[in-house]
Scaffold this active site. Structure first.
Site, PDB file in Angstrom:
ATOM      1  N   GLY A 208       0.840  -1.206   0.000  1.00  0.00           N
ATOM      2  CA  GLY A 208       0.000   0.000   0.000  1.00  0.00           C
ATOM      3  C   GLY A 208       0.865   1.242   0.000  1.00  0.00           C
ATOM      4  N   ASN A 209       0.277   2.370   0.356  1.00  0.00           N
ATOM      5  CA  ASN A 209       1.061   3.610   0.468  1.00  0.00           C
ATOM      6  C   ASN A 209       0.403   4.518   1.506  1.00  0.00           C
ATOM      7  OD1 ASN A 209      -0.913   5.415  -0.919  1.00  0.00           O
ATOM      8  ND2 ASN A 209      -0.500   4.000  -2.605  1.00  0.00           N
ATOM      9  N   HIS A 210       0.993   5.704   1.699  1.00  0.00           N
ATOM     10  CA  HIS A 210       0.568   6.554   2.814  1.00  0.00           C
ATOM     11  C   HIS A 210      -0.626   7.454   2.505  1.00  0.00           C
ATOM     12  CE1 HIS A 210       3.988   5.384   5.166  1.00  0.00           C
ATOM     13  NE2 HIS A 210       4.816   5.701   4.181  1.00  0.00           N
TER      14      HIS A 210
END
Ligand code: PMT
Length: 406
Positions: A208-210
């Protein structure tokens, strides 16, 4: 020309030396066409007389919830207004608003107000910077209210710093801009992508990412406030929009986001692509949780569909696409490249090199790049305000094309 004609504005005045500016503010709002109802706390009456304000506004000025001659119906007043501005807002009443207390008329009406609420604090610089005051400001902002930040200058104490109430001319200009934007996207349909994507590795892990979804959700809410119907394709985010004109389509993966975007795009006038989409996904997610048996494992990643590029290919002449670029180096060149490659009409650049910009922050600092090499630069702002700057681009395009077809 924008005007405040037919707009009803409550002006709440609290106990601060800056209360003298409220007379000018009331006068300017009325001059712009608004009907203004002033409310004053008892402390405010120490600084400026209710008679001055009632003379200017031609309405009586309640100074308490119940006075000798009347019960001031705070619920009715709260429902009457199109906008409530509390200016100046003292540290004392700020704390009351943040906590939901209602022991003065401004706080009581505030609790019943269904309209947008703006607050313009005024206080000494040490008070303004005190963590308790800042926490209360953040609390009001978290309720969706707009901070009109105090300016820098000489304060009543003789100290110099932040704490001066914003000037009445600037507050009036904000009100004019706010109502001018109110319905300028009426009848338009906008597709938004927002948030991260989660690409499963196994049933419990993902890539995923932020991205928090804040930027895209702020645009969705702002577009709906301005009259648009919005399809929001939202990756996994803890946040949810509340406006009824925002239709949320929750997804997890880039593939799901692609399918939803392709489904809704043909029926829309514009797409704004704020999502941080994983470019790659594990080729074969494990059906069961991967066990810690090997010293090292290898994940094979395959390319995800590029949603922006696919929409760019499908785009019809009446449709517009605004993309985003999150860059860490060669920002403008990389963003421009993406815009052209993906057939976008503009791209919003945010750089991780700017503090307070990009992922998972309530603020952003953007530049908007256009294919004709024009670029508009903006200062650091709350994402809720950045959203309007981006939507102004669409509004201008549509405004120009409807004028040119006259
Ligand atoms: O959600 P927040 O915490 O508020 O953070 C907001 C944000 C930083 C995520 C947002 O402002 C932002 O910059 N989003 C795009 C980030 C990004 O991944 O950009 P990119 O350079 O990888 O992609 C360029 C454009 O193509 C973007 O519009 C992206 O949505 C789109 N894209 C990218 C890859 C892909 N497979 N499909 C796409 O549609």
């Amino acid at each position: 020309m924008s005007t405040l004609q037919d707009k009803r504005i409550i002006l709440g005045i609290t106990g601060s030396i800056a209360a003298y500016k409220s007379a000018t503010l009331a006068r300017l709002l009325i001059k712009a066409g608004a009907e203004v109802q002033v409310l004053m706390t008892e402390a405010a009456t120490e600084f400026i007389s209710p008679l001055t304000l009632s003379t200017l506004t031609r309405r009586s000025v309640p100074t308490s919830v119940s006075s000798e001659d009347a019960w001031n119906n705070h619920v009715e007043l709260g429902l009457w207004a199109d906008l409530m501005i509390v200016a100046p807002l003292s540290a004392n009443t700020l704390a009351k608003l943040a906590l939901g207390m209602a022991d003065n008329i401004v706080a009581a009406v505030y609790l019943s107000a269904r309209c947008p609420v703006w607050f313009a604090p005024a206080m000494d610089l040490d008070m303004w910077h005190h963590p308790a005051v800042q926490a209360n400001v953040q609390r009001l902002q978290s309720y969706g209210h707009r901070l009109i930040a105090p300016g820098y200058g000489e304060l009543a104490s003789g100290l110099v710093g932040e704490g001066r109430m914003e000037e009445p001319e600037a507050i009036t200009a904000l009100a004019l801009q706010f109502f001018a934007r109110a319905h300028d996207l009426s009848g338009k349909r906008i597709l938004l992508t927002a948030g991260p994507t989660y690409e499963p590795i196994d049933p419990v892990r993902f890539i995923g990412n932020h991205s928090s979804g804040q930027m895209g959700i702020a645009i969705a809410e702002a577009a709906a406030q301005r009259g648009a119907k919005v399809h929001l394709v939202l990756g996994p985010s803890k946040l949810k929009p509340t406006h009824p004109a925002v239709h949320v389509h929750p997804v997890q993966t880039a593939q799901q986001m692609y399918e939803a975007a392709m489904q809704y795009f043909p029926d829309t006038d514009a797409a704004i692509l704020a999502a941080a989409v994983a470019d790659y996904r594990p080729s074969e997610p494990a059906p069961e949780k991967i066990k810690k048996t090997d010293e090292a494992i290898t994940l094979r990643l395959i390319k995800n569909p590029d949603i922006a590029a696919a929409l760019g290919q499908q785009k019809q002449s009446h449709q517009r696409i605004i993309g985003f670029a999150l860059e860490t180096e060669n920002e403008e060149a990389n963003a421009r490249n993406k815009m052209l490659r993906k057939n976008m009409d503009a791209i919003v650049l945010n750089s991780l090199r700017h503090q307070g910009a990009g992922f998972d922050s309530p603020t952003n600092r953007i530049a908007i790049l256009f294919p004709n090499n024009n670029t508009r630069y903006f200062e650091l702002k709350r994402k809720t305000d950045v959203a309007h700057d981006i939507l102004d681009v669409l509004a201008q395009w549509w405004n120009q094309s409807s004028n040119s077809s006259l």
